[in-house]
Design a protein around this motif. Structure first.
Motif, PDB file in Angstrom:
ATOM      1  N   THR A 139     -39.090  28.461  -6.778  1.00 51.06           N
ATOM      2  CA  THR A 139     -38.291  27.317  -6.353  1.00 51.06           C
ATOM      3  C   THR A 139     -38.411  27.076  -4.850  1.00 51.06           C
ATOM      4  N   GLN A 140     -38.674  28.111  -4.067  1.00 52.15           N
ATOM      5  CA  GLN A 140     -38.942  27.876  -2.647  1.00 52.15           C
ATOM      6  C   GLN A 140     -40.269  27.139  -2.483  1.00 52.15           C
ATOM      7  N   LEU A 141     -41.233  27.533  -3.271  1.00 56.76           N
ATOM      8  CA  LEU A 141     -42.508  26.817  -3.230  1.00 56.76           C
ATOM      9  C   LEU A 141     -42.330  25.375  -3.698  1.00 56.76           C
ATOM     10  N   LEU A 142     -41.494  25.187  -4.701  1.00 58.21           N
ATOM     11  CA  LEU A 142     -41.208  23.845  -5.178  1.00 58.21           C
ATOM     12  C   LEU A 142     -40.502  23.022  -4.095  1.00 58.21           C
ATOM     13  N   ALA A 143     -39.542  23.640  -3.390  1.00 58.87           N
ATOM     14  CA  ALA A 143     -38.850  22.940  -2.297  1.00 58.87           C
ATOM     15  C   ALA A 143     -39.843  22.521  -1.220  1.00 58.87           C
ATOM     16  N   LEU A 144     -40.781  23.393  -0.911  1.00 59.34           N
ATOM     17  CA  LEU A 144     -41.806  23.085   0.083  1.00 59.34           C
ATOM     18  C   LEU A 144     -42.683  21.923  -0.392  1.00 59.34           C
ATOM     19  N   LEU A 145     -43.088  21.964  -1.649  1.00 54.29           N
ATOM     20  CA  LEU A 145     -43.903  20.907  -2.228  1.00 54.29           C
ATOM     21  C   LEU A 145     -43.175  19.560  -2.197  1.00 54.29           C
ATOM     22  N   LEU A 146     -41.902  19.564  -2.586  1.00 60.27           N
ATOM     23  CA  LEU A 146     -41.112  18.333  -2.583  1.00 60.27           C
ATOM     24  C   LEU A 146     -40.920  17.797  -1.164  1.00 60.27           C
ATOM     25  N   ALA A 147     -40.663  18.697  -0.222  1.00 62.36           N
ATOM     26  CA  ALA A 147     -40.482  18.277   1.176  1.00 62.36           C
ATOM     27  C   ALA A 147     -41.767  17.674   1.726  1.00 62.36           C
ATOM     28  N   ALA A 148     -42.897  18.262   1.372  1.00 57.80           N
ATOM     29  CA  ALA A 148     -44.176  17.730   1.847  1.00 57.80           C
ATOM     30  C   ALA A 148     -44.499  16.383   1.194  1.00 57.80           C
ATOM     31  N   ARG A 149     -44.137  16.250  -0.080  1.00 59.89           N
ATOM     32  CA  ARG A 149     -44.462  15.018  -0.792  1.00 59.89           C
ATOM     33  C   ARG A 149     -43.559  13.849  -0.404  1.00 59.89           C
ATOM     34  N   TYR A 150     -42.247  14.089  -0.352  1.00 63.24           N
ATOM     35  CA  TYR A 150     -41.306  12.996  -0.149  1.00 63.24           C
ATOM     36  C   TYR A 150     -40.838  12.827   1.295  1.00 63.24           C
ATOM     37  N   ARG A 151     -40.864  13.895   2.070  1.00 65.82           N
ATOM     38  CA  ARG A 151     -40.435  13.867   3.475  1.00 65.82           C
ATOM     39  C   ARG A 151     -39.046  13.242   3.640  1.00 65.82           C
ATOM     40  N   ARG A 152     -38.179  13.568   2.695  1.00 66.51           N
ATOM     41  CA  ARG A 152     -36.790  13.085   2.718  1.00 66.51           C
ATOM     42  C   ARG A 152     -35.883  14.262   2.383  1.00 66.51           C
ATOM     43  N   PRO A 153     -35.428  15.013   3.389  1.00 69.17           N
ATOM     44  CA  PRO A 153     -34.694  16.250   3.107  1.00 69.17           C
ATOM     45  C   PRO A 153     -33.341  16.063   2.415  1.00 69.17           C
ATOM     46  N   TRP A 154     -32.595  15.018   2.721  1.00 65.92           N
ATOM     47  CA  TRP A 154     -31.273  14.885   2.109  1.00 65.92           C
ATOM     48  C   TRP A 154     -31.314  14.648   0.601  1.00 65.92           C
ATOM     49  N   PRO A 155     -32.107  13.730   0.095  1.00 66.20           N
ATOM     50  CA  PRO A 155     -32.163  13.586  -1.370  1.00 66.20           C
ATOM     51  C   PRO A 155     -32.671  14.855  -2.057  1.00 66.20           C
ATOM     52  N   ILE A 156     -33.572  15.572  -1.405  1.00 61.81           N
ATOM     53  CA  ILE A 156     -34.070  16.829  -1.973  1.00 61.81           C
ATOM     54  C   ILE A 156     -32.941  17.858  -2.003  1.00 61.81           C
ATOM     55  N   ALA A 157     -32.172  17.944  -0.912  1.00 62.73           N
ATOM     56  CA  ALA A 157     -31.048  18.890  -0.857  1.00 62.73           C
ATOM     57  C   ALA A 157     -30.020  18.579  -1.938  1.00 62.73           C
ATOM     58  N   TRP A 158     -29.688  17.302  -2.117  1.00 59.83           N
ATOM     59  CA  TRP A 158     -28.729  16.919  -3.156  1.00 59.83           C
ATOM     60  C   TRP A 158     -29.286  17.205  -4.553  1.00 59.83           C
ATOM     61  N   GLY A 159     -30.561  16.993  -4.743  1.00 59.95           N
ATOM     62  CA  GLY A 159     -31.181  17.301  -6.030  1.00 59.95           C
ATOM     63  C   GLY A 159     -31.121  18.783  -6.351  1.00 59.95           C
ATOM     64  N   ILE A 160     -31.378  19.617  -5.351  1.00 66.40           N
ATOM     65  CA  ILE A 160     -31.282  21.074  -5.544  1.00 66.40           C
ATOM     66  C   ILE A 160     -29.851  21.448  -5.920  1.00 66.40           C
ATOM     67  N   LEU A 161     -28.883  20.870  -5.224  1.00 68.18           N
ATOM     68  CA  LEU A 161     -27.475  21.173  -5.501  1.00 68.18           C
ATOM     69  C   LEU A 161     -27.093  20.785  -6.930  1.00 68.18           C
ATOM     70  N   VAL A 162     -27.403  19.571  -7.331  1.00 70.69           N
ATOM     71  CA  VAL A 162     -27.029  19.095  -8.675  1.00 70.69           C
ATOM     72  C   VAL A 162     -27.709  19.921  -9.760  1.00 70.69           C
ATOM     73  N   ALA A 163     -29.015  20.136  -9.625  1.00 67.60           N
ATOM     74  CA  ALA A 163     -29.755  20.901 -10.635  1.00 67.60           C
ATOM     75  C   ALA A 163     -29.225  22.323 -10.753  1.00 67.60           C
ATOM     76  N   THR A 164     -28.944  22.942  -9.626  1.00 65.21           N
ATOM     77  CA  THR A 164     -28.459  24.326  -9.641  1.00 65.21           C
ATOM     78  C   THR A 164     -27.060  24.416 -10.221  1.00 65.21           C
ATOM     79  N   LEU A 165     -26.188  23.499  -9.836  1.00 66.60           N
ATOM     80  CA  LEU A 165     -24.825  23.519 -10.395  1.00 66.60           C
ATOM     81  C   LEU A 165     -24.842  23.405 -11.920  1.00 66.60           C
ATOM     82  N   VAL A 166     -25.612  22.474 -12.442  1.00 62.13           N
ATOM     83  CA  VAL A 166     -25.661  22.284 -13.893  1.00 62.13           C
ATOM     84  C   VAL A 166     -26.284  23.504 -14.575  1.00 62.13           C
ATOM     85  N   ASN A 167     -27.435  23.944 -14.065  1.00 63.47           N
ATOM     86  CA  ASN A 167     -28.142  25.062 -14.671  1.00 63.47           C
ATOM     87  C   ASN A 167     -27.303  26.340 -14.613  1.00 63.47           C
TER      88      ASN A 167
END
Length: 190
Positions: free
Chosen positions: A23-51
């Motif tokens: 998931t750290q590698l995935l976070a790095l991949l997403l950050a490199a692809r989208y270059r938008r840290p806040w939506p990525i951070a919120w996505g990590i939060l929502v996915a983790t809370l549900v899971n």
């Protein structure tokens, strides 16, 4: 202090277990692809809370079905297995790198939720929910641990990941799970 034990143990265990995880590698991949840290951070939060909420619920249910003696040894053995599993470095599977092109938040939420299915932190969440109460502290702690480990990767990117001593981090995480296994074996689950 003991009233926060579930929160603190869950946070520490997942933070350590996540260092070098896919998931750290995935976070790095997403950050490199989208270059938008806040939506990525919120996505990590929502996915983790549900899971992790689903995982914690499962752990609590398992704890109700099993006798205390059987649960004690299953949890201790499982923590030992997670300790050994933590020593194995993760790599992103090729199938997981193909992300939907719908936006950073949706891609992150879906990718993180799927990446966590069957992951060692999901297993750890089930185990901690079987061991600790209240359940909300386990969920909050495991979610906080995911955020502590993954958000710096989102913001600091590749430079941070290259300097992280992953082998040492995996060894410390394995040691933490070994200590949890010994604690449960010695003191029991309740």
């Amino acid at each position: 202090m003991s009233s926060l034990q579930a929160l603190l143990v869950s946070t520490g265990a997942v933070t350590l277990a996540e260092i070098g995880d896919k998931t750290q590698l995935l976070a790095l991949l997403l950050a490199a692809r989208y270059r938008r840290p806040w939506p990525i951070a919120w996505g990590i939060l929502v996915a983790t809370l549900v899971n992790h909420a689903l995982s914690a619920w499962l752990g609590a249910e398992i704890a109700r079905w099993l006798s205390p003696a059987l649960l004690r040894w299953l949890v201790a053995g499982s923590f030992l297995a997670v300790a050994l599993w933590t020593l194995k470095p993760d790599a992103l599977d090729e199938d997981r790198t193909a992300l939907p092109a719908r936006g950073a938040f949706i891609a992150t939420t879906v990718a993180f939720f799927l990446a966590e299915i069957g992951d060692k932190t999901q297993v750890a969440t089930v185990l901690m929910a079987a061991r600790y109460e209240p359940l909300w502290q386990v969920i909050a702690g495991t979610t906080l641990g995911m955020l502590i480990a993954n958000l710096p990767v989102v913001w600091l990117g590749h430079r941070f990941a290259d300097r992280l001593p992953l082998r040492l981090a995996r060894t410390l995480a394995a040691l933490a799970f070994l200590l949890l296994a010994l604690w449960v074996a010695w003191h029991g689950v309740g």
